[in-house]
Design an enzyme around this catalytic site. Sequence first.
Site, mmCIF file in Angstrom:
data_model
loop_
_atom_site.group_PDB
_atom_site.id
_atom_site.type_symbol
_atom_site.label_atom_id
_atom_site.label_comp_id
_atom_site.label_asym_id
_atom_site.label_seq_id
_atom_site.Cartn_x
_atom_site.Cartn_y
_atom_site.Cartn_z
ATOM 1 N N ASP A 55 -1.295 -4.378 9.902
ATOM 2 C CA ASP A 55 -2.871 -4.420 9.254
ATOM 3 C C ASP A 55 -3.741 -3.634 10.052
ATOM 4 O OD1 ASP A 55 -4.138 -6.489 7.451
ATOM 5 O OD2 ASP A 55 -5.641 -6.955 9.117
ATOM 6 N N ASN A 109 0.805 -1.210 -0.079
ATOM 7 C CA ASN A 109 0.069 -0.135 -0.056
ATOM 8 C C ASN A 109 0.748 1.039 -0.019
ATOM 9 O OD1 ASN A 109 -1.707 2.239 0.845
ATOM 10 N ND2 ASN A 109 -3.343 0.832 1.602
ATOM 11 N N LYS A 155 -2.574 14.435 10.417
ATOM 12 C CA LYS A 155 -2.881 13.022 10.504
ATOM 13 C C LYS A 155 -1.802 12.141 11.258
ATOM 14 C CE LYS A 155 -4.411 8.768 8.277
ATOM 15 N NZ LYS A 155 -4.584 7.955 6.978
ATOM 16 N N HIS A 162 -0.005 4.378 0.053
ATOM 17 C CA HIS A 162 -0.289 5.611 0.994
ATOM 18 C C HIS A 162 0.342 5.069 2.392
ATOM 19 C CE1 HIS A 162 -3.044 7.212 -1.898
ATOM 20 N NE2 HIS A 162 -3.565 5.787 -2.058
ATOM 21 N N TYR A 202 -10.758 5.049 4.125
ATOM 22 C CA TYR A 202 -12.153 5.654 4.564
ATOM 23 C C TYR A 202 -11.938 7.197 5.069
ATOM 24 C CZ TYR A 202 -13.574 0.760 4.352
ATOM 25 O OH TYR A 202 -13.959 -0.329 3.929
ATOM 26 N N ASP A 203 -10.754 7.791 4.813
ATOM 27 C CA ASP A 203 -10.368 9.150 5.593
ATOM 28 C C ASP A 203 -11.366 10.246 5.221
ATOM 29 O OD1 ASP A 203 -8.020 8.561 6.794
ATOM 30 O OD2 ASP A 203 -6.849 9.098 5.164
HETATM 31 P P1 ITT Z 1 -0.982 -4.143 2.879
HETATM 32 O O1 ITT Z 1 -1.830 -5.394 3.370
HETATM 33 O O2 ITT Z 1 -0.034 -4.233 1.626
HETATM 34 O O3 ITT Z 1 -0.229 -3.395 4.042
HETATM 35 P P2 ITT Z 1 -3.812 -3.150 2.162
HETATM 36 O O4 ITT Z 1 -4.355 -1.837 1.974
HETATM 37 O O5 ITT Z 1 -4.226 -4.335 2.157
HETATM 38 O O6 ITT Z 1 -2.121 -3.132 2.284
HETATM 39 P P3 ITT Z 1 -4.717 -3.783 4.886
HETATM 40 O O7 ITT Z 1 -4.739 -5.138 4.758
HETATM 41 O O8 ITT Z 1 -4.059 -3.163 6.378
HETATM 42 O O9 ITT Z 1 -3.956 -2.769 3.985
HETATM 43 O O10 ITT Z 1 -6.146 -3.213 4.974
HETATM 44 C C1 ITT Z 1 -6.387 -1.764 5.531
HETATM 45 C C2 ITT Z 1 -7.526 -1.005 4.573
HETATM 46 O O11 ITT Z 1 -8.167 -0.219 5.902
HETATM 47 C C3 ITT Z 1 -7.354 -0.097 3.640
HETATM 48 O O12 ITT Z 1 -7.305 -0.497 2.404
HETATM 49 C C4 ITT Z 1 -8.129 1.049 3.759
HETATM 50 O O13 ITT Z 1 -9.157 0.741 3.496
HETATM 51 C C5 ITT Z 1 -8.402 1.190 5.464
HETATM 52 N N1 ITT Z 1 -7.442 2.013 6.163
HETATM 53 C C6 ITT Z 1 -6.552 1.504 6.886
HETATM 54 N N2 ITT Z 1 -5.922 2.351 7.479
HETATM 55 C C7 ITT Z 1 -6.333 3.600 7.147
HETATM 56 C C8 ITT Z 1 -6.282 5.049 7.063
HETATM 57 O O14 ITT Z 1 -5.222 5.667 7.752
HETATM 58 N N3 ITT Z 1 -7.059 5.773 6.655
HETATM 59 C C9 ITT Z 1 -8.058 5.362 6.072
HETATM 60 N N4 ITT Z 1 -8.380 3.974 5.603
HETATM 61 C C10 ITT Z 1 -7.420 3.292 6.262
#
Ligand code: ITT
Length: 193
Positions: A69, A10, A171, A12, A150-151
Site C-alpha cells: 500500500d 494495479n 525509478k 503499473h 503522481y510521478d
Molecule cells: P492495489 O491496491 O490493487 O495494489 P492501487 O492503485 O489501489 O492498487 P494503492 O491503494 O497502494 O494502490 O494506492 C496507491 C496510489 O498512490 C496509486 O493509485 C497512485 O496514485 C499513488 N502511487 C503509489 N505509488 C506511486 C508511484 O510509484 N508513482 C506514482 N504514484 C504512486
Amino acid sequence: MRELVFATNNQHKTVEVRQLLEGQYKILNLGDIGCITDIPETGHTFAENAALKTSYVHLNYQMDCFADDSGLEVEALNNQPGIYSARYAGTGGDMANLQLVLKNMEGQANRKACFRTVVSLVQNNENYLFEGVINGTLREESAGVKGFGYDPIFQPDGYAITFAEMSMQEKNEISHRAQAMNKLIAFLKSLQV
Ligand code: ITT
C-alpha cells in the site's frame, strides 16, 4: 523460477515489481490467480491496508503472498493524500488526483513531499512488514509521461527531473517501492525461500 503472488490490481505496480525482480522471481498478480475482487482498503495506515490485501488472498486462496500500500504524503497538506492517494479526487483516477494536489498546492512555498510504500508479506501464516520512503519536492506543473499516478509532479531530492521523466530502471533504483521490495527480497533470501 520461484513464483510470488503480488496482491495488486494495479498494472503499473506489477510491471515495476516484475522489472525489479527479473530473473529472480516470477510475479503473479491478482488477475493471474483469478481473483477479480477489489479488496476493501478500510485500514487507517499503509500497513493496515497492505495487510488487508495479503490476508484476503491468504484466507481465500491459501497462498503465501505480498502486497503493497503506497501513496504520496505532502507536508503542507498535513501529509495528505497519504492512504487516500488512489481516491483523493473521488473516482476520477490518476489525472484527477494529480490535478487536485496541484490545485491544493497553488501558492504554497513549502513543496516538500515523500512517497511511502509499506509491503506486507504473508509467509507461513506470519505477517511481515517492510517500508520504503523517498523524499522530494512537488513541481508546480506536470513534467514527463512515464510512470503513473503522481510521478509527473514528484521530483526526488538530488535529481532535476521528475519520476515521470525517468526510465523505469532509474525509478526502480531509488523509489519507495523498490526500497521496500529490496527489504522483502533480502528477508526471503535470509529464509532461503
Ligand atoms: P492495489 O491496491 O490493487 O495494489 P492501487 O492503485 O489501489 O492498487 P494503492 O491503494 O497502494 O494502490 O494506492 C496507491 C496510489 O498512490 C496509486 O493509485 C497512485 O496514485 C499513488 N502511487 C503509489 N505509488 C506511486 C508511484 O510509484 N508513482 C506514482 N504514484 C504512486
